[in-house]
Write a protein that holds these residues in place. Structure first.
Motif, PDB file in Angstrom:
ATOM      1  N   THR A  12      -2.028  -5.234  28.908  1.00  0.00           N
ATOM      2  CA  THR A  12      -1.649  -4.919  27.533  1.00  0.00           C
ATOM      3  C   THR A  12      -0.593  -3.816  27.461  1.00  0.00           C
ATOM      4  N   ASP A 289      -5.769   2.265  30.114  1.00  0.00           N
ATOM      5  CA  ASP A 289      -6.976   2.725  30.814  1.00  0.00           C
ATOM      6  C   ASP A 289      -6.627   3.768  31.881  1.00  0.00           C
ATOM      7  N   ALA A 302      -3.867   1.299  24.565  1.00  0.00           N
ATOM      8  CA  ALA A 302      -2.745   0.971  25.458  1.00  0.00           C
ATOM      9  C   ALA A 302      -1.514   0.605  24.635  1.00  0.00           C
TER      10      ALA A 302
HETATM   11  C1  LIG Z   1     -15.191  -7.857  27.657  1.00  0.00           C
HETATM   12  C2  LIG Z   1     -14.105  -6.952  27.170  1.00  0.00           C
HETATM   13  C3  LIG Z   1     -13.854  -6.856  25.806  1.00  0.00           C
HETATM   14  C4  LIG Z   1     -12.849  -6.015  25.340  1.00  0.00           C
HETATM   15  N1  LIG Z   1     -12.623  -5.959  23.992  1.00  0.00           N
HETATM   16  C5  LIG Z   1     -11.658  -5.152  23.522  1.00  0.00           C
HETATM   17  C6  LIG Z   1     -11.389  -5.112  22.111  1.00  0.00           C
HETATM   18  O1  LIG Z   1     -12.016  -5.819  21.303  1.00  0.00           O
HETATM   19  N2  LIG Z   1     -10.422  -4.266  21.688  1.00  0.00           N
HETATM   20  C7  LIG Z   1      -9.711  -3.475  22.547  1.00  0.00           C
HETATM   21  O2  LIG Z   1      -8.834  -2.711  22.089  1.00  0.00           O
HETATM   22  N3  LIG Z   1      -9.945  -3.504  23.887  1.00  0.00           N
HETATM   23  C8  LIG Z   1     -10.889  -4.314  24.385  1.00  0.00           C
HETATM   24  N4  LIG Z   1     -11.129  -4.371  25.743  1.00  0.00           N
HETATM   25  C9  LIG Z   1     -10.438  -3.425  26.638  1.00  0.00           C
HETATM   26  C10 LIG Z   1      -9.028  -3.841  27.005  1.00  0.00           C
HETATM   27  O3  LIG Z   1      -9.006  -5.161  27.521  1.00  0.00           O
HETATM   28  C11 LIG Z   1      -8.454  -2.888  28.056  1.00  0.00           C
HETATM   29  O4  LIG Z   1      -8.711  -1.557  27.677  1.00  0.00           O
HETATM   30  C12 LIG Z   1      -6.957  -3.111  28.151  1.00  0.00           C
HETATM   31  O5  LIG Z   1      -6.710  -4.363  28.778  1.00  0.00           O
HETATM   32  C13 LIG Z   1      -6.276  -1.987  28.934  1.00  0.00           C
HETATM   33  O6  LIG Z   1      -4.918  -2.270  29.050  1.00  0.00           O
HETATM   34  P1  LIG Z   1      -4.114  -1.733  30.312  1.00  0.00           P
HETATM   35  O7  LIG Z   1      -2.702  -2.134  30.110  1.00  0.00           O
HETATM   36  O8  LIG Z   1      -4.419  -0.304  30.524  1.00  0.00           O
HETATM   37  O9  LIG Z   1      -4.740  -2.488  31.558  1.00  0.00           O
HETATM   38  P2  LIG Z   1      -4.900  -4.068  31.837  1.00  0.00           P
HETATM   39  O10 LIG Z   1      -4.701  -4.853  30.597  1.00  0.00           O
HETATM   40  O11 LIG Z   1      -6.174  -4.216  32.575  1.00  0.00           O
HETATM   41  O12 LIG Z   1      -3.683  -4.391  32.815  1.00  0.00           O
HETATM   42  C14 LIG Z   1      -3.562  -3.809  34.088  1.00  0.00           C
HETATM   43  C15 LIG Z   1      -2.646  -4.699  34.902  1.00  0.00           C
HETATM   44  O13 LIG Z   1      -2.235  -4.013  36.087  1.00  0.00           O
HETATM   45  C16 LIG Z   1      -2.279  -4.912  37.179  1.00  0.00           C
HETATM   46  N5  LIG Z   1      -2.354  -4.100  38.399  1.00  0.00           N
HETATM   47  C17 LIG Z   1      -3.368  -3.276  38.777  1.00  0.00           C
HETATM   48  N6  LIG Z   1      -3.062  -2.683  39.950  1.00  0.00           N
HETATM   49  C18 LIG Z   1      -1.822  -3.136  40.309  1.00  0.00           C
HETATM   50  C19 LIG Z   1      -0.978  -2.874  41.428  1.00  0.00           C
HETATM   51  N7  LIG Z   1      -1.326  -2.027  42.410  1.00  0.00           N
HETATM   52  N8  LIG Z   1       0.220  -3.518  41.501  1.00  0.00           N
HETATM   53  C20 LIG Z   1       0.616  -4.381  40.526  1.00  0.00           C
HETATM   54  N9  LIG Z   1      -0.169  -4.661  39.431  1.00  0.00           N
HETATM   55  C21 LIG Z   1      -1.372  -4.036  39.333  1.00  0.00           C
HETATM   56  C22 LIG Z   1      -3.504  -5.778  36.870  1.00  0.00           C
HETATM   57  O14 LIG Z   1      -3.513  -6.997  37.547  1.00  0.00           O
HETATM   58  C23 LIG Z   1      -3.330  -5.973  35.348  1.00  0.00           C
HETATM   59  O15 LIG Z   1      -2.485  -7.079  35.075  1.00  0.00           O
HETATM   60  C24 LIG Z   1     -12.092  -5.230  26.253  1.00  0.00           C
HETATM   61  C25 LIG Z   1     -12.343  -5.333  27.624  1.00  0.00           C
HETATM   62  C26 LIG Z   1     -13.332  -6.184  28.079  1.00  0.00           C
HETATM   63  C27 LIG Z   1     -13.579  -6.284  29.561  1.00  0.00           C
END
Ligand SMILES: Cc1cc2nc3c(=O)[nH]c(=O)nc-3n(C[C@H](O)[C@H](O)[C@H](O)COP(=O)(O)OP(=O)(O)OC[C@H]3O[C@@H](n4cnc5c(N)ncnc54)[C@H](O)[C@@H]3O)c2cc1C
Length: 380
Positions: A12, A289, A302
């Motif tokens: 995200t 996160d 995010a």
């Molecule tokens: C069951 C469930 C329900 C949820 N419901 C909600 C909701 O209703 N509302 C809400 O706001 N949030 C919700 N969330 C939380 C939300 O999905 C996460 O907080 C959000 O996806 C965080 O975004 P991010 O960009 O930090 O990480 P992510 O979306 O997890 O993306 C991280 C990315 O980094 C990649 N990555 C990791 N390490 C590496 C590396 N070394 N090299 C290259 N790529 C890498 C991963 O593959 C991934 O694609 C929910 C989560 C879950 C599990």
């Protein structure tokens, strides 16, 4: 000279940021003054909130996947590869497959990693819906569960979407009632601290609703191990409970590369909670996160943080002082049954106050989940 912005993580935060920069810096990208590279270790973008609905048969996990290439602007270079090392002195990344990547500005958006292996027996004895495969197998388990003790155990904080465990037990309660099985199913919710949610205001709102619906609660409950044969969870506190179906929210950790680069413990980057700049390195931001700001690990967070970092990077690249700051804004719909939901919005200065649940809010949550794909592309 070209300024190279590298974003690690195409979830995200990373995807919204890549598209934000493509829009904000369109002329610099066109002239070659700026280059934006997004590195993700999966060709697909994964939208995790869909997984909450999979165990109840309302969504398919495939609904939460789309090719990243379809979501990211053409002016962004997309590289499907895994970053294995971050050298913040040399401003260089090493990857599993390709050549090293030099950066001028780095944004870490690597999200959360599940660590079920830290609790012996959890993998064998429990189910989850915090992973795609977990949500699928929990659906099978839930469908064949017609009576007994269902335990949802939150094993450690922080974890993604702090509301999702509450949502699951509220939905399960309603789901079993509607199927005429609730009298045969005991539901227990366990949480590691003295209340049912990390935020005291949400905990205070949720607890009476759980009592009203005969959802038993165990607080100060920190599982140490799971015995899959005896179906028993043992805790650090010395208590243990038996279960027939265990739904465990596994311990969460951040990416290994974060701790290895000295940017923060357990994979969470130590950042200034307003500027989102890493405390231990120059030219590095963290969002979502990965950023240790104390706000919930949520997609909405995010998203807002991506907007802030997009503005800051554009200012820096144009030689102006960056002024955009993150105010802790968090937005969350909370399902309180199979067809009603509440909603909260809060920030660093204003605590949450969940609104009365309604069917309208449930539909608003479902509508948001559909429109998410426009959000990721930067269109909403
Ligand atoms: C069951 C469930 C329900 C949820 N419901 C909600 C909701 O209703 N509302 C809400 O706001 N949030 C919700 N969330 C939380 C939300 O999905 C996460 O907080 C959000 O996806 C965080 O975004 P991010 O960009 O930090 O990480 P992510 O979306 O997890 O993306 C991280 C990315 O980094 C990649 N990555 C990791 N390490 C590496 C590396 N070394 N090299 C290259 N790529 C890498 C991963 O593959 C991934 O694609 C929910 C989560 C879950 C599990």
């Amino acid at each position: 000279m070209t300024h190279h912005v590298v974003i690690v993580g195409g979830g995200t935060g990373g995807t919204v940021l890549a598209n934000d920069l493509a829009d904000r810096l369109a002329s610099e990208l066109a002239s070659g003054e700026v280059r934006v590279t997004l590195v993700n270790d999966d060709p697909d973008h994964v939208y995790k909130p869909v997984w909450l609905y999979v165990p109840f048969g309302q969504r398919e996990s495939v609904d939460g996947r789309r090719p990243l290439a379809d979501l990211v602007a053409d002016s962004v270079t997309l590289r499907i590869d895994r970053v294995t090392d971050v050298d913040t002195d040399a401003r260089r990344l090493r990857t599993r497959e390709g050549a090293p990547i030099e950066y001028d500005s780095l944004v870490l958006a690597t999200g959360s990693r599940l660590a079920p292996g830290e609790i012996p027996g959890l993998r064998e004895g429990g189910h989850d819906y915090y992973s795609e495969s977990g949500a699928e197998s929990l659906r099978e388990a839930l469908l064949s569960f017609t009576g007994g003790h269902l335990v949802l155990s939150v094993i450690g904080t922080p974890h993604m979407c702090p509301a999702a465990p509450l949502e699951f037990v509220f939905m399960a309660d309603d789901w079993f009632r509607k199927r005429g099985l609730r009298e045969d199913v005991d539901i227990t919710y366990t949480y590691p601290i003295q209340r049912v949610h990390g935020n005291p205001h949400i905990a205070e709102w949720a607890r009476p609703r759980m009592d009203d619906r005969d959802i038993h609660v165990e607080t100060f409950f920190n599982p140490e191990s799971v015995d899959p044969e005896d179906r028993r969870i043992a805790t650090m506190e010395g208590t243990d409970i038996e279960y027939d179906l265990l739904v465990g929210i596994p311990p969460h950790r951040g990416a290994d590369i974060v701790a290895e680069a000295g940017l923060g413990d357990s994979g969470w980057v130590d950042v200034d909670e307003h500027t989102l700049e890493a405390e231990n390195a120059d030219g590095v931001y963290a969002i979502g996160d990965t950023a240790d700001t104390g706000v919930p690990n949520a997609g909405s967070v995010a998203h807002y943080q991506a907007g802030v970092v997009g503005q800051r990077l554009a200012s820096e690249i144009r030689g102006r002082p960056p002024t955009a700051t993150y105010d802790g804004k968090t937005l969350c719909f909370i399902e309180t049954g199979m067809d009603e939901a509440s909603f909260v919005e809060f920030d660093y200065d204003h605590p949450p106050s969940p609104v009365p649940p309604s069917q309208k809010l449930h539909w608003a949550k479902l509508a948001y989940n559909e429109s998410y794909w426009l959000t990721a592309r930067g269109l909403l």
